[in-house]
Design a protein around this motif. Structure first.
Motif, PDB file in Angstrom:
ATOM      1  N   ILE A   1      -1.349   2.713  -7.648  1.00 43.06           N
ATOM      2  CA  ILE A   1      -2.265   1.955  -6.948  1.00 43.06           C
ATOM      3  C   ILE A   1      -2.857   3.235  -5.654  1.00 43.06           C
ATOM      4  O   ILE A   1      -2.182   4.089  -5.559  1.00 43.06           O
ATOM      5  N   ASP A   2      -4.129   3.127  -5.376  1.00 41.50           N
ATOM      6  CA  ASP A   2      -4.717   3.748  -4.488  1.00 41.50           C
ATOM      7  C   ASP A   2      -5.319   3.047  -3.174  1.00 41.50           C
ATOM      8  O   ASP A   2      -6.059   3.737  -2.559  1.00 41.50           O
ATOM      9  N   GLY A   3      -4.974   2.034  -2.772  1.00 47.05           N
ATOM     10  CA  GLY A   3      -5.393   1.270  -1.799  1.00 47.05           C
ATOM     11  C   GLY A   3      -4.285  -0.093  -1.604  1.00 47.05           C
ATOM     12  O   GLY A   3      -3.471  -0.391  -2.687  1.00 47.05           O
ATOM     13  N   PRO A   4      -4.768  -0.838  -0.652  1.00 46.72           N
ATOM     14  CA  PRO A   4      -3.702  -2.048  -0.492  1.00 46.72           C
ATOM     15  C   PRO A   4      -4.077  -3.021  -1.714  1.00 46.72           C
ATOM     16  O   PRO A   4      -5.162  -3.231  -2.151  1.00 46.72           O
ATOM     17  N   THR A   5      -2.967  -3.537  -2.173  1.00 47.88           N
ATOM     18  CA  THR A   5      -2.686  -4.345  -3.524  1.00 47.88           C
ATOM     19  C   THR A   5      -2.080  -5.394  -3.392  1.00 47.88           C
ATOM     20  O   THR A   5      -0.914  -5.393  -2.919  1.00 47.88           O
ATOM     21  N   SER A   6      -2.355  -6.726  -3.693  1.00 43.44           N
ATOM     22  CA  SER A   6      -1.883  -7.928  -3.490  1.00 43.44           C
ATOM     23  C   SER A   6      -0.575  -8.069  -4.571  1.00 43.44           C
ATOM     24  O   SER A   6      -0.902  -7.474  -5.673  1.00 43.44           O
TER      25      SER A   6
ATOM     26  N   GLU B   1       0.769  -1.249  -0.070  1.00 39.59           N
ATOM     27  CA  GLU B   1       0.020   0.154   0.106  1.00 39.59           C
ATOM     28  C   GLU B   1       0.971   1.251  -0.023  1.00 39.59           C
ATOM     29  O   GLU B   1       1.968   1.315   0.752  1.00 39.59           O
ATOM     30  N   ASP B   2       0.346   2.341  -0.632  1.00 34.80           N
ATOM     31  CA  ASP B   2       1.191   3.573  -0.469  1.00 34.80           C
ATOM     32  C   ASP B   2       0.698   4.324   0.471  1.00 34.80           C
ATOM     33  O   ASP B   2      -0.372   4.039   1.017  1.00 34.80           O
ATOM     34  N   LEU B   3       1.788   5.026   1.171  1.00 37.04           N
ATOM     35  CA  LEU B   3       1.365   5.824   2.396  1.00 37.04           C
ATOM     36  C   LEU B   3       1.204   7.501   2.069  1.00 37.04           C
ATOM     37  O   LEU B   3       2.027   8.163   2.625  1.00 37.04           O
ATOM     38  N   GLY B   4       0.744   7.800   0.925  1.00 35.71           N
ATOM     39  CA  GLY B   4       0.400   9.169   0.680  1.00 35.71           C
ATOM     40  C   GLY B   4       1.641   9.693   0.013  1.00 35.71           C
ATOM     41  O   GLY B   4       1.910  10.947   0.312  1.00 35.71           O
ATOM     42  N   SER B   5       2.461   9.040  -0.672  1.00 35.56           N
ATOM     43  CA  SER B   5       3.646   9.605  -1.235  1.00 35.56           C
ATOM     44  C   SER B   5       3.359  10.337  -2.289  1.00 35.56           C
ATOM     45  O   SER B   5       2.160  10.607  -2.942  1.00 35.56           O
TER      46      SER B   5
END
Length: 226
Positions: free
Chosen positions: A190-195, A175-179
């Protein structure tokens, strides 16, 4: 490299652990492998910490020959500098002394007899980049430029806390942390948790990686799957 060297077993250079016999450096969960001549160069600098090492001394030690072109030495130094995540204009580990040679900056300390180097090869998953790998441990794996990140990259396009990869029995999720510059999987931001699955291409800012699964070996440890 001489076995009698104080640094032959291993040493610390700032937050790197260097293991000359294995040809690698480890910082957190990141492992960088060095060519033999680049490692020999790093050991020479470690042995002469704080001193200026001339190009002539480098040639005599690393190449053991009477003549090597200047650009060959420069290329070797630049390869080491890149592996350390250092830049010539603002060095943290390796300084160029104009018309004289090079000098190591920072703290260098040999590993003690009771001090074991980091062991992360048993990890079940790995991120593979050009020149280095990052082993993923169970739980959260923070990626960024911050010193508290488990996987540190020096790229200016990577945020301090850029992304997190969570490893659990159910699989691996990034998941991205608002980078600012985003996290990408398979070329898509990606804009949310991604497998993640074996072979997925991952981009953290401008750093390209490949996600790989690893399987146990008969003699212990794990091996990366293609």
């Amino acid at each position: 490299m001489t076995e009698s060297s104080l640094f032959a077993r291993g040493f610390r250079l700032e937050d790197w652990v260097v293991e000359p016999r294995l040809g690698r450096m480890t910082r957190g969960q990141v492992v960088v492998r060095l060519r033999p001549r680049v490692m020999e160069l790093l050991v020479l600098f470690a042995e002469r910490a704080g001193e200026v090492v001339t190009k002539r001394e480098i040639v005599d030690r690393v190449w053991s020959s009477g003549f090597v072109a200047d650009n060959t030495v420069v290329h070797c130094v630049n390869e080491l500098r890149e592996a350390l995540g250092d830049v010539c204009e603002a060095p943290r580990c390796l300084q160029t002394i104009p018309r004289r040679g090079y000098r190591v900056l920072g703290t260098i300390r040999p590993l003690g007899e009771d001090e074991d180097p980091p062991r992360v090869e048993g990890a079940r998953y790995e991120l593979v980049a050009k020149g280095w790998s990052a082993f993923l441990v169970d739980g959260g794996n923070l990626i960024g430029r911050g010193g508290d990140a488990r996987i540190v990259t020096e790229s200016a396009r990577v945020s301090r806390h850029h992304a997190r990869i969570a490893v659990s029995r159910d699989g691996v999720v990034i998941e991205d942390l608002g980078s600012k510059n985003g996290t990408f999987v398979g070329g898509l931001r990606i804009d949310g948790p991604t497998s993640l699955t074996n072979g997925d291409e991952v981009r953290i800012g401008d750093v390209s990686l490949v996600f790989r699964c690893r399987e146990p070996k008969e003699d212990g440890g794990t091996v990366t799957l293609e």
